[in-house]
Design a protein around this motif. Structure first.
Motif, PDB file in Angstrom:
ATOM      1  N   ALA A 168      23.867 -61.359   2.106  1.00  0.00           N
ATOM      2  CA  ALA A 168      24.896 -60.594   2.795  1.00  0.00           C
ATOM      3  C   ALA A 168      24.252 -59.362   3.423  1.00  0.00           C
ATOM      4  O   ALA A 168      23.565 -58.606   2.745  1.00  0.00           O
ATOM      5  N   MET A 169      24.469 -59.172   4.728  1.00  0.00           N
ATOM      6  CA  MET A 169      23.867 -58.043   5.431  1.00  0.00           C
ATOM      7  C   MET A 169      24.865 -57.424   6.397  1.00  0.00           C
ATOM      8  O   MET A 169      25.741 -58.114   6.923  1.00  0.00           O
ATOM      9  N   ALA A 170      24.687 -56.125   6.620  1.00  0.00           N
ATOM     10  CA  ALA A 170      25.543 -55.407   7.558  1.00  0.00           C
ATOM     11  C   ALA A 170      24.757 -54.274   8.191  1.00  0.00           C
ATOM     12  O   ALA A 170      23.801 -53.766   7.618  1.00  0.00           O
ATOM     13  N   ILE A 171      25.190 -53.878   9.369  1.00  0.00           N
ATOM     14  CA  ILE A 171      24.689 -52.687  10.045  1.00  0.00           C
ATOM     15  C   ILE A 171      25.878 -51.753  10.158  1.00  0.00           C
ATOM     16  O   ILE A 171      26.956 -52.153  10.619  1.00  0.00           O
ATOM     17  N   LEU A 172      25.696 -50.514   9.692  1.00  0.00           N
ATOM     18  CA  LEU A 172      26.774 -49.524   9.691  1.00  0.00           C
ATOM     19  C   LEU A 172      26.423 -48.357  10.598  1.00  0.00           C
ATOM     20  O   LEU A 172      25.256 -48.088  10.840  1.00  0.00           O
ATOM     21  N   ASP A 173      27.451 -47.658  11.067  1.00  0.00           N
ATOM     22  CA  ASP A 173      27.201 -46.438  11.834  1.00  0.00           C
ATOM     23  C   ASP A 173      27.026 -45.276  10.853  1.00  0.00           C
ATOM     24  O   ASP A 173      27.091 -45.459   9.636  1.00  0.00           O
ATOM     25  N   LEU A 174      26.795 -44.091  11.369  1.00  0.00           N
ATOM     26  CA  LEU A 174      26.525 -42.938  10.517  1.00  0.00           C
ATOM     27  C   LEU A 174      27.738 -42.492   9.701  1.00  0.00           C
ATOM     28  O   LEU A 174      27.596 -41.766   8.722  1.00  0.00           O
ATOM     29  N   GLN A 175      28.913 -42.926  10.071  1.00  0.00           N
ATOM     30  CA  GLN A 175      30.117 -42.594   9.312  1.00  0.00           C
ATOM     31  C   GLN A 175      30.432 -43.655   8.253  1.00  0.00           C
ATOM     32  O   GLN A 175      31.392 -43.510   7.509  1.00  0.00           O
ATOM     33  N   GLY A 176      29.656 -44.728   8.206  1.00  0.00           N
ATOM     34  CA  GLY A 176      29.864 -45.761   7.198  1.00  0.00           C
ATOM     35  C   GLY A 176      30.760 -46.903   7.648  1.00  0.00           C
ATOM     36  O   GLY A 176      31.233 -47.684   6.826  1.00  0.00           O
ATOM     37  N   ARG A 177      30.988 -47.039   8.947  1.00  0.00           N
ATOM     38  CA  ARG A 177      31.813 -48.138   9.464  1.00  0.00           C
ATOM     39  C   ARG A 177      30.919 -49.309   9.857  1.00  0.00           C
ATOM     40  O   ARG A 177      29.832 -49.127  10.405  1.00  0.00           O
ATOM     41  N   TYR A 178      31.411 -50.509   9.560  1.00  0.00           N
ATOM     42  CA  TYR A 178      30.661 -51.724   9.904  1.00  0.00           C
ATOM     43  C   TYR A 178      30.582 -51.901  11.412  1.00  0.00           C
ATOM     44  O   TYR A 178      31.596 -51.897  12.101  1.00  0.00           O
TER      45      TYR A 178
ATOM     46  N   MET B 200       7.495 -47.763  26.017  1.00  0.00           N
ATOM     47  CA  MET B 200       7.965 -48.655  24.979  1.00  0.00           C
ATOM     48  C   MET B 200       9.461 -48.856  25.158  1.00  0.00           C
ATOM     49  O   MET B 200      10.204 -47.916  25.368  1.00  0.00           O
ATOM     50  N   SER B 201       9.946 -50.081  25.024  1.00  0.00           N
ATOM     51  CA  SER B 201      11.359 -50.348  25.228  1.00  0.00           C
ATOM     52  C   SER B 201      12.141 -50.183  23.931  1.00  0.00           C
ATOM     53  O   SER B 201      11.619 -50.329  22.843  1.00  0.00           O
ATOM     54  N   THR B 202      13.419 -49.866  24.092  1.00  0.00           N
ATOM     55  CA  THR B 202      14.313 -49.694  22.952  1.00  0.00           C
ATOM     56  C   THR B 202      14.960 -51.038  22.643  1.00  0.00           C
ATOM     57  O   THR B 202      15.400 -51.731  23.558  1.00  0.00           O
ATOM     58  N   PRO B 203      15.031 -51.443  21.354  1.00  0.00           N
ATOM     59  CA  PRO B 203      15.665 -52.716  21.027  1.00  0.00           C
ATOM     60  C   PRO B 203      17.149 -52.695  21.356  1.00  0.00           C
ATOM     61  O   PRO B 203      17.784 -51.642  21.264  1.00  0.00           O
ATOM     62  N   PRO B 204      17.717 -53.844  21.730  1.00  0.00           N
ATOM     63  CA  PRO B 204      19.148 -53.890  22.041  1.00  0.00           C
ATOM     64  C   PRO B 204      19.990 -53.541  20.831  1.00  0.00           C
ATOM     65  O   PRO B 204      19.621 -53.817  19.703  1.00  0.00           O
ATOM     66  N   GLU B 205      21.121 -52.928  21.080  1.00  0.00           N
ATOM     67  CA  GLU B 205      22.051 -52.571  20.015  1.00  0.00           C
ATOM     68  C   GLU B 205      22.814 -53.820  19.571  1.00  0.00           C
ATOM     69  O   GLU B 205      23.064 -54.715  20.381  1.00  0.00           O
ATOM     70  N   PRO B 206      23.230 -53.889  18.292  1.00  0.00           N
ATOM     71  CA  PRO B 206      24.067 -55.003  17.848  1.00  0.00           C
ATOM     72  C   PRO B 206      25.349 -55.040  18.657  1.00  0.00           C
ATOM     73  O   PRO B 206      25.944 -54.003  18.945  1.00  0.00           O
ATOM     74  N   GLY B 207      25.769 -56.224  19.017  1.00  0.00           N
ATOM     75  CA  GLY B 207      26.999 -56.364  19.774  1.00  0.00           C
ATOM     76  C   GLY B 207      26.816 -56.135  21.261  1.00  0.00           C
ATOM     77  O   GLY B 207      27.768 -56.238  22.011  1.00  0.00           O
ATOM     78  N   GLY B 208      25.595 -55.827  21.700  1.00  0.00           N
ATOM     79  CA  GLY B 208      25.332 -55.625  23.122  1.00  0.00           C
ATOM     80  C   GLY B 208      25.280 -56.952  23.856  1.00  0.00           C
ATOM     81  O   GLY B 208      25.415 -58.020  23.276  1.00  0.00           O
ATOM     82  N   ASP B 209      25.085 -56.887  25.179  1.00  0.00           N
ATOM     83  CA  ASP B 209      25.058 -58.104  25.977  1.00  0.00           C
ATOM     84  C   ASP B 209      23.828 -58.947  25.697  1.00  0.00           C
ATOM     85  O   ASP B 209      23.915 -60.162  25.602  1.00  0.00           O
ATOM     86  N   ALA B 210      22.677 -58.311  25.575  1.00  0.00           N
ATOM     87  CA  ALA B 210      21.445 -59.054  25.341  1.00  0.00           C
ATOM     88  C   ALA B 210      21.276 -59.313  23.848  1.00  0.00           C
ATOM     89  O   ALA B 210      21.457 -58.424  23.031  1.00  0.00           O
ATOM     90  N   ALA B 211      20.955 -60.561  23.509  1.00  0.00           N
ATOM     91  CA  ALA B 211      20.743 -60.889  22.094  1.00  0.00           C
ATOM     92  C   ALA B 211      19.415 -60.300  21.640  1.00  0.00           C
ATOM     93  O   ALA B 211      18.395 -60.443  22.301  1.00  0.00           O
ATOM     94  N   ALA B 212      19.438 -59.611  20.525  1.00  0.00           N
ATOM     95  CA  ALA B 212      18.230 -59.020  19.964  1.00  0.00           C
ATOM     96  C   ALA B 212      17.428 -60.114  19.261  1.00  0.00           C
ATOM     97  O   ALA B 212      18.007 -61.060  18.740  1.00  0.00           O
ATOM     98  N   PRO B 213      16.099 -59.967  19.222  1.00  0.00           N
ATOM     99  CA  PRO B 213      15.272 -60.997  18.590  1.00  0.00           C
ATOM    100  C   PRO B 213      15.574 -61.179  17.101  1.00  0.00           C
ATOM    101  O   PRO B 213      15.373 -62.243  16.564  1.00  0.00           O
TER     102      PRO B 213
ATOM    103  N   GLN C 259      18.591 -61.028  15.745  1.00  0.00           N
ATOM    104  CA  GLN C 259      19.962 -61.489  15.507  1.00  0.00           C
ATOM    105  C   GLN C 259      20.059 -62.880  14.890  1.00  0.00           C
ATOM    106  O   GLN C 259      20.850 -63.060  13.964  1.00  0.00           O
ATOM    107  N   PRO C 260      19.294 -63.876  15.327  1.00  0.00           N
ATOM    108  CA  PRO C 260      19.406 -65.187  14.661  1.00  0.00           C
ATOM    109  C   PRO C 260      19.074 -65.118  13.170  1.00  0.00           C
ATOM    110  O   PRO C 260      19.751 -65.743  12.357  1.00  0.00           O
ATOM    111  N   LEU C 261      18.069 -64.335  12.804  1.00  0.00           N
ATOM    112  CA  LEU C 261      17.724 -64.187  11.388  1.00  0.00           C
ATOM    113  C   LEU C 261      18.842 -63.492  10.629  1.00  0.00           C
ATOM    114  O   LEU C 261      19.176 -63.874   9.509  1.00  0.00           O
ATOM    115  N   PHE C 262      19.411 -62.478  11.219  1.00  0.00           N
ATOM    116  CA  PHE C 262      20.516 -61.743  10.616  1.00  0.00           C
ATOM    117  C   PHE C 262      21.707 -62.671  10.389  1.00  0.00           C
ATOM    118  O   PHE C 262      22.291 -62.697   9.309  1.00  0.00           O
TER     119      PHE C 262
END
Length: 82
Positions: A25-35, A1-14, A16-19
């Motif tokens: 308003a939506m955001a993805i944060l890291d474990l420390q709470g940074r956008y 099974m493949s891993t989905p691309p990370e946000p901001g990576g080279d390959a656009a994730a499926p 991303q257009p919806l996001f």
């Protein structure tokens, strides 16, 4: 099974257009709470440019009454896929 691309990576994730085009308003944060990734709706709502939010801690734009005083919980236990 493949891993989905990370946000901001080279390959656009499926998702991303919806996001990016979401009216909500939506955001993805890291474990420390940074956008890591924010959409235009969040930028408009908060009055910041995308470049200003990326890397910033969400607590810097959140009302103090809405922040848990104990902060995020850290755990030595790995997350399980369910």
């Amino acid at each position: 099974m493949s891993t989905p691309p990370e946000p901001g990576g080279d390959a656009a994730a499926p998702w991303q257009p919806l996001f990016e085009q979401a009216a909500a308003a939506m955001a993805i944060l890291d474990l420390q709470g940074r956008y890591l990734h924010v959409n235009d709706s969040l930028c408009r709502m908060l009055g910041y440019r995308r470049e200003e939010l990326i890397g910033q801690d969400y607590r810097s734009v959140t009302h103090p009454d809405d922040i848990d005083p104990e902060g995020p919980k850290e755990s030595d236990e790995p997350l399980e896929k369910r």
